[in-house]
Write a protein that holds these residues in place. Structure first.
Motif, PDB file in Angstrom:
ATOM      1  N   GLN A   1      37.165  33.810  46.027  1.00  0.00           N
ATOM      2  CA  GLN A   1      37.167  34.671  44.842  1.00  0.00           C
ATOM      3  C   GLN A   1      36.514  36.034  45.084  1.00  0.00           C
ATOM      4  OE1 GLN A   1      38.765  34.351  42.002  1.00  0.00           O
ATOM      5  NE2 GLN A   1      39.637  32.410  42.639  1.00  0.00           N
ATOM      6  N   GLN A   2      35.605  36.115  46.057  1.00  0.00           N
ATOM      7  CA  GLN A   2      34.949  37.395  46.347  1.00  0.00           C
ATOM      8  C   GLN A   2      35.925  38.425  46.909  1.00  0.00           C
ATOM      9  OE1 GLN A   2      31.645  36.268  48.827  1.00  0.00           O
ATOM     10  NE2 GLN A   2      30.314  35.975  47.056  1.00  0.00           N
ATOM     11  N   LYS A   3      37.038  37.972  47.447  1.00  0.00           N
ATOM     12  CA  LYS A   3      38.051  38.883  47.990  1.00  0.00           C
ATOM     13  C   LYS A   3      39.080  39.308  46.949  1.00  0.00           C
ATOM     14  CE  LYS A   3      37.722  37.376  52.775  1.00  0.00           C
ATOM     15  NZ  LYS A   3      38.456  36.792  53.911  1.00  0.00           N
ATOM     16  N   THR A   4      39.039  38.694  45.765  1.00  0.00           N
ATOM     17  CA  THR A   4      39.952  39.063  44.691  1.00  0.00           C
ATOM     18  C   THR A   4      39.619  40.471  44.208  1.00  0.00           C
ATOM     19  OG1 THR A   4      40.336  36.784  44.017  1.00  0.00           O
ATOM     20  CG2 THR A   4      40.661  38.486  42.331  1.00  0.00           C
ATOM     21  N   GLN A   5      40.654  41.295  44.026  1.00  0.00           N
ATOM     22  CA  GLN A   5      40.449  42.685  43.608  1.00  0.00           C
ATOM     23  C   GLN A   5      41.447  43.080  42.527  1.00  0.00           C
ATOM     24  OE1 GLN A   5      40.900  45.121  47.096  1.00  0.00           O
ATOM     25  NE2 GLN A   5      38.897  44.578  47.892  1.00  0.00           N
TER      26      GLN A   5
ATOM     27  N   TRP B   1      44.977  41.903  43.994  1.00  0.00           N
ATOM     28  CA  TRP B   1      45.036  40.908  45.058  1.00  0.00           C
ATOM     29  C   TRP B   1      44.204  39.731  44.578  1.00  0.00           C
ATOM     30  CZ3 TRP B   1      47.515  39.798  49.444  1.00  0.00           C
ATOM     31  CH2 TRP B   1      46.980  38.798  50.258  1.00  0.00           C
ATOM     32  N   ILE B   2      44.814  38.563  44.490  1.00  0.00           N
ATOM     33  CA  ILE B   2      44.117  37.372  44.030  1.00  0.00           C
ATOM     34  C   ILE B   2      44.007  36.411  45.211  1.00  0.00           C
ATOM     35  CG2 ILE B   2      44.158  35.414  42.436  1.00  0.00           C
ATOM     36  CD1 ILE B   2      45.793  37.263  40.540  1.00  0.00           C
ATOM     37  N   ASP B   3      42.778  36.172  45.639  1.00  0.00           N
ATOM     38  CA  ASP B   3      42.525  35.277  46.767  1.00  0.00           C
ATOM     39  C   ASP B   3      42.018  33.960  46.204  1.00  0.00           C
ATOM     40  OD1 ASP B   3      41.441  33.916  49.029  1.00  0.00           O
ATOM     41  OD2 ASP B   3      41.332  35.835  50.084  1.00  0.00           O
ATOM     42  N   THR B   4      42.872  32.960  46.204  1.00  0.00           N
ATOM     43  CA  THR B   4      42.509  31.671  45.609  1.00  0.00           C
ATOM     44  C   THR B   4      41.512  30.886  46.449  1.00  0.00           C
ATOM     45  OG1 THR B   4      44.472  30.672  46.618  1.00  0.00           O
ATOM     46  CG2 THR B   4      44.670  31.443  44.334  1.00  0.00           C
TER      47      THR B   4
ATOM     48  N   LYS C   1      52.081  36.297  41.659  1.00  0.00           N
ATOM     49  CA  LYS C   1      50.818  35.717  41.174  1.00  0.00           C
ATOM     50  C   LYS C   1      49.684  35.844  42.175  1.00  0.00           C
ATOM     51  CE  LYS C   1      52.632  33.068  37.537  1.00  0.00           C
ATOM     52  NZ  LYS C   1      52.342  32.182  36.501  1.00  0.00           N
ATOM     53  N   ARG C   2      49.945  36.402  43.339  1.00  0.00           N
ATOM     54  CA  ARG C   2      48.909  36.629  44.354  1.00  0.00           C
ATOM     55  C   ARG C   2      48.609  38.109  44.553  1.00  0.00           C
ATOM     56  NH1 ARG C   2      47.972  33.223  48.714  1.00  0.00           N
ATOM     57  NH2 ARG C   2      46.327  34.711  49.087  1.00  0.00           N
ATOM     58  N   ALA C   3      49.646  38.952  44.451  1.00  0.00           N
ATOM     59  CA  ALA C   3      49.448  40.374  44.733  1.00  0.00           C
ATOM     60  C   ALA C   3      50.490  41.200  43.997  1.00  0.00           C
ATOM     61  CB  ALA C   3      49.564  40.629  46.233  1.00  0.00           C
TER      62      ALA C   3
END
Length: 145
Positions: free
Chosen positions: A76-80, A70-73, A55-57
């Motif tokens: 959010q700007q780092k989520t890709q 890639w989910i950066d909780t 659920k993160r990558a």
């Protein structure tokens, strides 16, 4: 001493992850990937790898595309979310040694000049199989065009 503990913990996290197939992923995991817009009902996941938790990558390829997320909780700007259907891909480079702190990866270059990485880590033979199967599927689609 704290740095050693943090490094050891990080290495344990990474080493616990392994390459999976679409058959070993749970239905809930496949539903989660579909909810991200990176998988349709008609697609079959061939191989999947996550550096952390699913659920993160995630890094995977299907019968139609290569994808990574890639989910950066915390930021959010780092989520890709990255994806390319095989006909969109102009080249794929394999990088087996990406330095001591990085996973081996496929560098996927698209016709629109964007690029992204699809990572896979494990035993060398497993990574090689992951890369070779992804390349074979891409090549198969190129020959059909």
């Amino acid at each position: 001493m704290r740095r050693i503990h943090v490094l050891f913990s990080a290495l344990c996290l990474v080493s616990c992850n392994h390459i999976e197939t679409g058959k070993t992923l749970r239905q809930a995991d496949l539903a989660f990937i579909r909810s991200l817009g990176l998988l349709t009902e008609e697609e079959e996941v061939h191989q999947f790898y996550s550096e952390l938790r699913l659920k993160r990558a995630g890094n995977f390829f299907t019968n139609k595309r290569l994808a990574a997320y890639w989910i950066d909780t915390s930021n959010q700007q780092k989520t890709q979310f990255s994806s390319a259907f095989y006909p969109e891909i102009i080249s794929i480079d394999t990088v087996y040694y990406a330095g001591a702190t990085y996973c081996p990866y496929l560098l996927v270059k698209k016709a629109d000049k964007t690029q992204f990485k699809v990572c896979a880590e494990g035993k060398r033979a497993e990574v090689k199989q992951f890369f070779e199967e992804a390349l074979a599927l891409w090549q198969q689609h190129r020959e059909q065009q």
